[in-house]
Design an enzyme around this catalytic site. Structure first.
Site, PDB file in Angstrom:
ATOM      1  N   GLU A 262      -8.681 -29.402 -47.309  1.00  0.00           N
ATOM      2  CA  GLU A 262      -8.463 -29.961 -48.647  1.00  0.00           C
ATOM      3  C   GLU A 262      -9.243 -29.191 -49.707  1.00  0.00           C
ATOM      4  OE1 GLU A 262      -6.208 -32.190 -49.244  1.00  0.00           O
ATOM      5  OE2 GLU A 262      -5.750 -32.427 -47.116  1.00  0.00           O
ATOM      6  N   ASP A 343      -5.235 -23.716 -44.658  1.00  0.00           N
ATOM      7  CA  ASP A 343      -5.658 -23.596 -43.258  1.00  0.00           C
ATOM      8  C   ASP A 343      -6.534 -22.372 -43.065  1.00  0.00           C
ATOM      9  OD1 ASP A 343      -4.362 -25.885 -42.474  1.00  0.00           O
ATOM     10  OD2 ASP A 343      -2.632 -24.865 -41.580  1.00  0.00           O
TER      11      ASP A 343
END
Length: 395
Positions: A262, A343
């Site tokens: 995030e 990611d």
């Protein structure tokens, strides 16, 4: 045409439900769990086909049997103000549609989700959520619609400029304060308690130069067992919200890895980009609307005999849906790209393995589809399939 396309895509996707699990995902489900996952996907597919068919039939009935003209007549019998007529018109349509489709929503929550162990919603919460949603729609949605129609009456075809400014200000405001103002109406949020998890999160944030003072836990378990986490706001108003189900399902290293993902979205400016892209698309849509809204044929197209802004808005929405599908494709493509980048950020700045294990656990607990059809992914997925995300993390 759109219904046919969606039905074909759903069918193609359903044909992959019985595909063998990819080798890299063999540890997500055992045989029994995979059978449960397949059963869940097939059930939701059949139910989705029923609900989409019903929605199509309902729209066609309204178009061919004068439903919109009937509602327009009711609104005009109550008031002569164009703004109030529009508010009554849309209020009847939106609340009426919600009431008609409520049995489907009820069945989905209390039969399907209950059967597969996801539902934690009580009938009281279900009803209160509906009432709160209607209240917000009437107050907030009604105020915005009233202002847009007022702009139209005042500025004519140039109304879209002022409407765009209004929507932009509202969107930015909601991005900043949604978690403070709206979420508490539906969920309880509490600051993350002192302990090893908070310490690990704060250490990671300090390590990557991410100022983070607001970490909250939301009681998502009052409605579902499915887990989630999200990042909201920016500047001093930014905050991370963790579902209590996420904290229960994952270990601390995995939670920090999810948080690192995030933070990656924030560091890569994805939040700002998505906000700007959303505002640009809104401006383009409003501009195109301004080209059609004065054309009586748009109102006539939905069977309304007295041309009006509100009738033209309905007609425009139906006509514009193919364009919105195209812009949706572009945004989904960018979203999948952004997920890979987030990611990568988590992998480079924290670790890949705990993120991989967290993604597997979350997929298992939500009975996710591990073998989606590529065309369905292209059209609908805002996140890459699990197998591709794991392959990227293991590079």
């Amino acid at each position: 045409m759109q219904f046919v396309l969606e039905t074909v895509l759903d069918y193609l996707n359903a044909r992959h439900y019985n595909d063998p699990i990819p080798n890299e995902l063999n540890d997500v489900f055992d045989k029994t769990e995979y059978q449960k996952s397949q059963s869940y996907k097939k059930t939701t597919y059949r139910f989705g086909l029923i609900t989409s068919t019903f929605s199509l039939l309902l729209t066609l009935i309204f178009l061919f049997f004068g439903g919109f003209e009937w509602i327009d007549g009711i609104a005009r019998s109550i008031t002569h103000s164009p703004i109030l007529i529009a508010l009554v018109f849309f209020g009847i349509i939106m609340i009426g549609n919600d009431l008609i489709t409520m049995p489907f929503s009820y069945y989905s929550t209390f039969v399907i989700e209950e059967k597969f162990g996801f539902n934690k919603t009580t009938k009281k919460i279900f009803l209160l959520d509906k009432l709160k949603g209607w209240l917000m729609m009437v107050v907030v949605g009604g105020a915005i619609l009233a202002l847009i129609i007022w702009f139209f009456e005042w500025a004519g075809s140039n109304f879209w400029i002022y409407a765009w400014a209004l929507v932009a200000l509202f969107t930015i405001f909601m991005n900043l304060f949604y978690s403070k103002l709206i979420v508490p109406l539906f969920n309880k949020q509490t600051p993350l308690e002192l302990g090893s998890l908070k310490t690990k999160i704060e250490n990671f944030a300090q390590q990557v130069g991410f100022e983070l003072q607001n970490i909250f836990v939301i009681d998502g378990s009052k409605r579902s067992t499915k887990a989630n986490a999200y990042f909201s706001g920016f500047g001093k108003e930014k905050r991370v919200t963790l579902y209590d189900t996420l904290i229960n399902d994952l270990d601390e290293e995995e939670i920090v890895a999810v948080l690192a993902h995030e933070v990656g979205h924030y560091k890569k400016n994805h939040i700002v980009f998505n906000l700007i892209a959303s505002l640009i698309l809104t401006g383009i849509t409003l501009f195109i609307l301004s080209l059609f809204v004065n054309n009586p044929e748009v109102s006539y197209a939905i069977g309304v005999s007295t041309p009006s802004f509100h009738a033209a808005l309905i007609g425009f929405g139906i006509l514009y849906s193919p364009i919105s599908e195209i812009t949706g494709l572009a945004m989904n493509h960018l979203s999948r790209k952004f997920e890979y980048q987030a990611d990568d950020y988590a992998k480079d700045n924290y670790a890949a393995l705990p993120l991989i294990s967290s993604l597997k656990k979350l997929s298992k607990n939500s009975l996710s589809n591990l073998t989606p059809h590529p065309a369905y992914v292209f059209m609908h997925y805002s996140h890459p399939p699990l197998s591709k995300r794991i392959a990227n993390l293991r590079k």
